[in-house]
Write a protein that holds these residues in place. Structure first.
Motif, PDB file in Angstrom:
ATOM      1  N   ASP A 187      20.441-107.310 -79.552  1.00  0.00           N
ATOM      2  CA  ASP A 187      20.396-105.851 -79.735  1.00  0.00           C
ATOM      3  C   ASP A 187      19.005-105.305 -79.413  1.00  0.00           C
ATOM      4  N   VAL A 188      17.976-106.016 -79.868  1.00  0.00           N
ATOM      5  CA  VAL A 188      16.601-105.544 -79.626  1.00  0.00           C
ATOM      6  C   VAL A 188      16.303-105.571 -78.124  1.00  0.00           C
ATOM      7  N   ILE A 189      16.760-106.619 -77.448  1.00  0.00           N
ATOM      8  CA  ILE A 189      16.593-106.674 -75.985  1.00  0.00           C
ATOM      9  C   ILE A 189      17.304-105.477 -75.349  1.00  0.00           C
ATOM     10  N   SER A 190      18.519-105.196 -75.792  1.00  0.00           N
ATOM     11  CA  SER A 190      19.267-104.072 -75.206  1.00  0.00           C
ATOM     12  C   SER A 190      18.509-102.763 -75.398  1.00  0.00           C
ATOM     13  N   LEU A 191      17.939-102.572 -76.590  1.00  0.00           N
ATOM     14  CA  LEU A 191      17.206-101.324 -76.849  1.00  0.00           C
ATOM     15  C   LEU A 191      15.974-101.225 -75.962  1.00  0.00           C
TER      16      LEU A 191
ATOM     17  N   LEU B 152      24.097-101.794 -77.194  1.00  0.00           N
ATOM     18  CA  LEU B 152      25.301-102.346 -76.558  1.00  0.00           C
ATOM     19  C   LEU B 152      26.323-102.752 -77.622  1.00  0.00           C
ATOM     20  N   PRO B 153      27.597-102.848 -77.226  1.00  0.00           N
ATOM     21  CA  PRO B 153      28.591-103.364 -78.178  1.00  0.00           C
ATOM     22  C   PRO B 153      28.231-104.792 -78.605  1.00  0.00           C
ATOM     23  N   ARG B 154      28.737-105.182 -79.767  1.00  0.00           N
ATOM     24  CA  ARG B 154      28.384-106.494 -80.342  1.00  0.00           C
ATOM     25  C   ARG B 154      28.691-107.655 -79.370  1.00  0.00           C
TER      26      ARG B 154
ATOM     27  N   SER C 127      25.811-107.845 -76.786  1.00  0.00           N
ATOM     28  CA  SER C 127      24.506-108.365 -77.234  1.00  0.00           C
ATOM     29  C   SER C 127      24.630-109.837 -77.637  1.00  0.00           C
ATOM     30  N   LYS C 128      25.825-110.213 -78.120  1.00  0.00           N
ATOM     31  CA  LYS C 128      26.030-111.646 -78.440  1.00  0.00           C
ATOM     32  C   LYS C 128      25.965-112.475 -77.157  1.00  0.00           C
ATOM     33  N   PHE C 129      26.499-111.943 -76.060  1.00  0.00           N
ATOM     34  CA  PHE C 129      26.443-112.686 -74.794  1.00  0.00           C
ATOM     35  C   PHE C 129      24.993-112.870 -74.341  1.00  0.00           C
ATOM     36  N   ILE C 130      24.196-111.801 -74.497  1.00  0.00           N
ATOM     37  CA  ILE C 130      22.784-111.898 -74.116  1.00  0.00           C
ATOM     38  C   ILE C 130      22.112-113.016 -74.913  1.00  0.00           C
ATOM     39  N   GLU C 131      22.433-113.091 -76.188  1.00  0.00           N
ATOM     40  CA  GLU C 131      21.852-114.158 -77.022  1.00  0.00           C
ATOM     41  C   GLU C 131      22.332-115.535 -76.586  1.00  0.00           C
ATOM     42  N   MET C 132      23.599-115.615 -76.173  1.00  0.00           N
ATOM     43  CA  MET C 132      24.100-116.915 -75.712  1.00  0.00           C
ATOM     44  C   MET C 132      23.343-117.364 -74.467  1.00  0.00           C
TER      45      MET C 132
ATOM     46  N   GLY D  63      14.314-111.568 -66.256  1.00  0.00           N
ATOM     47  CA  GLY D  63      13.592-111.539 -67.530  1.00  0.00           C
ATOM     48  C   GLY D  63      14.290-112.360 -68.602  1.00  0.00           C
ATOM     49  N   LEU D  64      15.609-112.425 -68.514  1.00  0.00           N
ATOM     50  CA  LEU D  64      16.354-113.199 -69.523  1.00  0.00           C
ATOM     51  C   LEU D  64      16.033-114.690 -69.414  1.00  0.00           C
ATOM     52  N   PHE D  65      15.931-115.181 -68.163  1.00  0.00           N
ATOM     53  CA  PHE D  65      15.593-116.597 -67.984  1.00  0.00           C
ATOM     54  C   PHE D  65      14.161-116.849 -68.457  1.00  0.00           C
TER      55      PHE D  65
END
Ligand code: ACO
Ligand code: LMR
Length: 265
Positions: free
Chosen positions: A40-44, A51-53, A56-61, A228-230
């Motif tokens: 969620d913090v990354i999305s903000l 983003l929907p839950r 943001s869960k996918f981003i964390e995965m 940036g995610l990697f």
């Protein structure tokens, strides 16, 4: 009266002037109270949206599965050598991070952009691959040094399974898979790699989460945000490798000369 003066910097994501920092207008106490996640913090802060839950869960995965891939990959190798040269943690981290690029971990944005453009323009996967080949270019998001059709990348499987259960649409990922089916006919290591998987699924996520217009999705891809995610994820592993070497007090690394072909003639 007030005199207006032009500021040197414009910032739109956070504010530290009040009692507590605001992330996109949300006080950090509220971020904690609402049990917002790192995703969620990354999305903000990166995408300027809540983003929907499921998203943001996918981003964390992605952050979890790409955090480390052992000591032999370019980034970890650089970090290990730097740690053994007695350098500080930040130097070790930066040394590893600097290897992230078109061949290693930094192909996410280009994979996302290329798969999206090809599918949106109705280009069949085989034509897409052969066009790049004619231009002397590699297909970003395809190919791996050790993963093959027979020894598949579990990370790709995990992300794909999650997307199947939670994403409203997966058309860009399915296109990337169709590209893989074609490239696998050429060589068995031309698999959809973790960069191509994350890239194509993030296009699906951004396009189907209902938070962005088509134009905004294009702009995010052009920013280079997805690599940036990697970077963020692999920093976890790189710091781990630096600490590991320091903990073991490993000596200065010198590459064995018998592993070098001295072709000086
Ligand atoms: N597209 C087309 N052909 C390819 C590709 C590709 N993506 N990858 C390899 N090949 C072909 C080429 O013909 C290559 O021959 P060349 O050197 O004459 O161009 C041949 O396969 C042999 O390549 P390999 O030795 O099997 O692979 P290599 O070790 O050189 O490359 C790499 C591995 C760097 C990952 C490569 O596949 C590549 O550049 N992929 C695209 C970039 C990418 O997605 N990188 C992210 C990888 S995942 C990660 O780092 C976390
Ligand atoms: C990684 O995650 O570092 C890789 O997929 C690259 C590799 O060669 O393992």
């Amino acid at each position: 009266g007030h005199i207006r003066k032009a500021t040197h910097i414009v910032s739109t994501i956070s504010d530290d002037r009040g009692e507590e920092p605001l992330y996109l207008g949300i006080p950090i106490s509220e971020v904690i109270q609402q049990e917002m996640s790192i995703g969620d913090v990354i999305s903000l802060l990166w995408f300027k949206r809540k983003l929907p839950r499921w998203a943001s869960k996918f981003i964390e995965m992605c952050l979890i599965v790409a955090a480390d891939h052992g000591p032999c990959v370019s980034g970890a190798h650089n970090t290990i050598v730097t740690a053994r040269a007695g350098k500080d943690l930040i130097s070790c981290l930066c040394s590893g991070l600097l290897t992230i690029g078109p061949r290693f971990g930094g192909a996410i944005d280009d994979a996302a952009i290329n798969f999206k453009k090809a599918l949106d323009n109705g280009i069949p996967p085989d034509v897409f691959v052969e066009d790049l080949k004619r231009q002397g270019r590699r297909v970003e998001g395809i190919g791996h040094r050790i993963k093959t059709a027979e020894n598949q990348d579990k990370r790709v499987e995990i992300l794909c399974q999650y997307a199947k259960q939670h994403f409203p649409a997966m058309k860009y990922f399915n296109y990337a898979r169709a590209v893989e089916s074609y490239t696998l006919q050429k060589a068995n290591n031309l698999v959809l790699n973790i960069d191509g998987c994350i890239g194509s699924l993030l296009v699906d996520l951004l396009s189907s989460c209902g938070c962005f217009s088509e134009q905004e999705v294009k702009e995010i891809l052009e920013l280079g945000a997805l690599n940036g995610l990697f970077v963020l994820s692999r920093s976890i592993g790189l710091i781990g490798h630096a600490l590991d070497q320091k903990r073991m007090k490993q000596p200065l690394y010198r590459h064995p000369a018998d592993d070098v072909l001295y072709a000086t003639e």
